[in-house]
Structures are given as C-alpha cells and as structure tokens.
Design a protein around this motif. Structure first.
Motif, mmCIF file in Angstrom:
data_model
loop_
_atom_site.group_PDB
_atom_site.id
_atom_site.type_symbol
_atom_site.label_atom_id
_atom_site.label_comp_id
_atom_site.label_asym_id
_atom_site.label_seq_id
_atom_site.Cartn_x
_atom_site.Cartn_y
_atom_site.Cartn_z
ATOM 1 N N SER A 195 0.809 -1.223 -0.088
ATOM 2 C CA SER A 195 0.037 -0.045 -0.148
ATOM 3 C C SER A 195 0.840 1.221 0.017
ATOM 4 O O SER A 195 1.923 1.342 0.697
ATOM 5 N N PRO A 196 0.607 2.470 -0.517
ATOM 6 C CA PRO A 196 1.391 3.709 -0.658
ATOM 7 C C PRO A 196 0.883 4.309 0.661
ATOM 8 O O PRO A 196 1.720 5.192 0.582
ATOM 9 N N ARG A 198 0.939 5.674 4.316
ATOM 10 C CA ARG A 198 1.619 5.769 5.478
ATOM 11 C C ARG A 198 1.081 5.703 6.570
ATOM 12 O O ARG A 198 0.053 6.308 6.725
ATOM 13 N N ARG A 347 -4.636 14.080 -1.928
ATOM 14 C CA ARG A 347 -3.723 14.125 -0.889
ATOM 15 C C ARG A 347 -4.503 14.228 0.361
ATOM 16 O O ARG A 347 -4.950 15.330 0.541
ATOM 17 N N ARG A 418 -1.858 9.823 2.584
ATOM 18 C CA ARG A 418 -1.678 9.535 1.281
ATOM 19 C C ARG A 418 -0.969 10.819 0.666
ATOM 20 O O ARG A 418 -1.541 11.794 0.572
ATOM 21 N N THR A 419 0.261 10.462 0.127
ATOM 22 C CA THR A 419 1.086 11.400 -0.381
ATOM 23 C C THR A 419 0.746 11.495 -2.029
ATOM 24 O O THR A 419 0.330 10.610 -2.474
ATOM 25 N N SER A 421 2.970 11.197 -4.228
ATOM 26 C CA SER A 421 3.674 10.057 -4.770
ATOM 27 C C SER A 421 2.909 8.709 -5.022
ATOM 28 O O SER A 421 3.002 7.761 -5.737
ATOM 29 N N GLY A 422 1.800 8.583 -4.011
ATOM 30 C CA GLY A 422 1.228 7.614 -3.826
ATOM 31 C C GLY A 422 -0.103 7.604 -4.502
ATOM 32 O O GLY A 422 -1.049 6.706 -4.751
#
Length: 423
Positions: A195-196, A198, A347, A418-419, A421-422
């Motif tokens: 998973s992206p 964190r 995001r 969720r950033t 990049s994800g």
C-alpha cells in the motif's frame, strides 16, 4: 554477665489457639528463639539489647517440634545449635547423614525469619557451610557475649529484611518485564504491504505501569488493494477490558480478511462481544474505515464512536460528516450500523482517535478539550509543519499538558497519510 537460658514451656504459645506474644510485650522489641537440646543446660545467653537499648526477648525450645509451636509472628531471629539431635522431627535415623539437617529443617519451617547458626568453638568450616545453606551468620558456642550476640541478631534481622525487600523488588521487576513483553505482543502489527499509505500510531493506557488498555486498533490491506482501518474502545480500564479489546481486534482482522465490512462485520463483532464480556453492561465503541484501492474514497461506519478527522490538501482539517452512526456494540441486541461513503481526495491525512484524547480537561475548570478543541489543536500543529509520528506525539502531549497532567483514560490515535507519490 552470662545468664542461663530460661526454660520456657511450649504450652503458652498454643493455649487457646493463640500464636502471638503476651500482650504486655512491646510489639517493636526483637524476639530471639533459641533452639538447643543440651541436657546439661550448659548453654547460656547473655543479656541482649537492641539498637535502642531495649532488652531482646529470648525464648527457648528443646527440639524442633517445640520450636514450631514457639515460632510465632513476633519472633524475628532464630539461634540454632547445629549440634541439635532430634530424629523424630528431622525424618528418622537416616537424617544423621546430613550434619546440617536441623538447619535445613528450620529454614524450611521459617523462610521469612533470620537464622543464626551456633557451632562448636573453632568449627568455622561448618559455620561457613551453614551460611552457604541459608543462615545469615554463625557464632562459636564458647564465645557468646552480650555485645557480639546483640549486634549479630540485629544485623541478621536487618540483612534478612533487606534480602526479602531485594527479592520482592526483583520479582516485581521480572513480573513487570513479563507483562510488558506480553502486552507488546498483543499490540497489532499493521499489514499494509504493497500500500502507498503511510501509517502511524500512538497508544497510552490509562492504567498505571500498563502497556495495554481497553482501547484497540488495527490496519490491514486486503488482496483487492483496499485498506481497512479500525479503532475502538471497551468501557473500563482494567486488564479484563484490555483482554476483550484484543479479542475484538483479532476478530475484526479475521472478519475483514473474510470479506466482511459495514453492518455485517459490526453485527458479527457484537456477537463476539456479547459472548466474551464478563458483564452484560460492558460495551465497546468502534470506528471502521475501508479505503478504496485508488485511495480517493472510503466507507465509514461508526458505532458510538467519535468521527475521524481529515486534513485534505489546501483545506483546513475537519471532522468527517456523519450524523447517522449506530449505537456502541453491546447496547442493543438488533442494532444496525449504516456505512457512509465519503470522498477523501488526492492527498490527505486521516486521523482516528479514542475519546481519551478529547475528554481531558482544559485548565483548572471543568471544560474539556472536546472534538472542536482537538480540531483547532491539530490545525495549529499542521500549520507548524508537523506530520506523521511527530503530529501524533504533539497531539497527545498537548492534550496532556492542557489537562494539567496524565490523561486518566486510555488514548489511542492513528494516522493514515496519502501523499502525491502514492496517488
């Protein structure tokens, strides 16, 4: 001046079923029990004084059976003549094979008492062996004098007390270490591989010196790519509530991997709680969020639990809107928990928490932090650039400071980020 040991009868200690010294004795004074069977009565004990100058009381026993009757709660020290021969009390004629069998018997009989060994003059080897077996010290029979014996008795009593305190401390530390290992093992390990998102969490139980309270949480990623997160709170703060929280967490994980969510999952969890709780009045609040594989939307269910906080890019942090949550688990037998769809965006940071975070007081009055106060607090911390673990640590610490000390309730706080990049 040495005086012969007075031959006290064993009967008074057993009369009327009493096992205490006569009421006129000073309860703070030391009592010495002498065990010896010299038929000539040649052993004499000098007058003894404690550190305050008060007389040390002396009792005598001719054998171990009599000593057991005289060994009452007010006895502090035992002086045992290693030459004692008492085959009936020591287990028969074979007991003679062990020169210290009498001492071993006394140590088993009086594990909490200080014991001094009396040995023949010059028999230091036997005295040293007595200390190795468990005596606090040894004395030579022909060198007894009041000053030496008084000091030896006092030191033996204090050494025994110190040893007992040290042993209790060591046992307490060992139990604390074992409990800590057990409780750490019961805390969840998030399953988010692939998973992206964190993940961060902070957990502070309300029980003193505990690692685990009635709050519980978990996060898993299922094979379809969805991420499921849960946080809950069992009413109460004891070990039974902590155990029930662990059972509910494990059940939630199993049910989630089995494909259940929303009302079906919460209904099944309620059945688990009803079967496992110790009292019918015990209930648990719960918040579950299932995040779609693309990370942009989620399903939310609340069972008597406060709504999560979300911080979206370019917008102030706010509570997720939810007006139709169901009751806490365990309150209504046929309750329902609707699942609400929420938009998360590209995001975002999603914070789930238990009410221990928001029920702390603000200042010296009765005002509590509450959800609105928590939202304002998190907004300030986000504006200061705090994210992830730092944000959670700052939130819990500030709530504690506003409360004027430790928060009394269990506190659990989770954060999913969720950033770009994800996404």
């Amino acid at each position: 001046m040495p005086v012969p040991i007075p031959r006290q009868r064993a009967i008074p200690a057993a009369e009327g079923g009493q096992a205490h010294a006569a009421p006129h004795h000073d309860p703070g004074a030391l009592t010495l029990l002498v065990i010896e069977d010299d038929p000539a009565g040649s052993l004499s004990v000098p007058a003894l004084l404690d550190s305050a100058g008060n007389p040390i009381r002396v009792r005598t026993a001719r054998n171990l059976t009599e000593a057991e009757r005289l060994l009452t709660d007010d006895v502090h020290c035992i002086l045992l003549d290693l030459a004692l021969t008492d085959p009936n009390a020591l287990g028969g004629p074979d007991a003679d094979d062990d020169e210290l069998v009498a001492l071993r018997h006394v140590l088993r009989l009086a594990p909490r008492h200080a014991v001094l060994a009396l040995t023949a003059n010059g028999d230091a080897e036997r005295g040293a062996e007595a200390v190795r077996v468990g005596a606090q010290d040894y004395l030579f029979r022909d060198e007894l004098d009041g000053r030496l014996l008084s000091r030896t008795v006092r030191y033996a009593v204090e050494r025994k007390r110190a040893d007992a305190a040290q042993r209790q401390l060591a046992e307490s530390r060992l139990r604390a270490q074992e409990n800590a290992r057990l409780e750490r093992g019961l805390l969840p390990t998030p399953l988010l591989e692939g998973s992206p998102l964190r993940f961060a969490a902070r957990y502070r139980p309300g029980r003193s010196r505990a690692l685990l309270g009635g709050d519980f949480y978990d996060t898993v990623r299922t094979p379809d790519g969805s991420v499921h997160v849960m946080i809950g709170d069992v009413c109460g703060h004891g070990p039974d509530e902590a155990a029930l929280g662990v059972e509910l967490r494990i059940a939630w994980r199993a049910l989630t991997f089995a494909g259940l969510c929303g009302d079906e999952l919460l209904s099944t969890l309620q059945k688990v709680l009803e079967h496992e709780r110790a009292d019918d009045e015990i209930f648990a609040t719960l918040c579950t969020v299932d995040i779609a594989p693309d990370g942009r939307r989620a399903g939310l269910c609340l069972a008597g639990h406060p709504a999560p906080l979300i911080a979206r890019e370019g917008r102030l942090a706010e509570l997720l809107p939810y007006e139709d949550g169901g009751p806490a688990l365990g309150l209504l037998p046929r309750a329902r928990w609707p699942r609400r769809q929420v938009e998360l965006g590209g995001r975002w940071s999603l914070m789930l928490y238990t009410d221990g975070l928001i029920e702390g007081r603000v200042g010296e009055g009765k005002e509590r932090l509450g959800q609105e106060g928590m939202v304002e607090m998190v907004r300030r911390q986000l504006a200061a650039g705090l994210r992830g673990d730092e944000l959670l640590e700052a939130a819990v610490n500030e709530a504690r400071e506003l409360n004027g000390g430790d928060l009394t309730d269990d506190v659990a706080v989770l954060l999913l980020d969720r950033t770009p990049s994800g996404g």
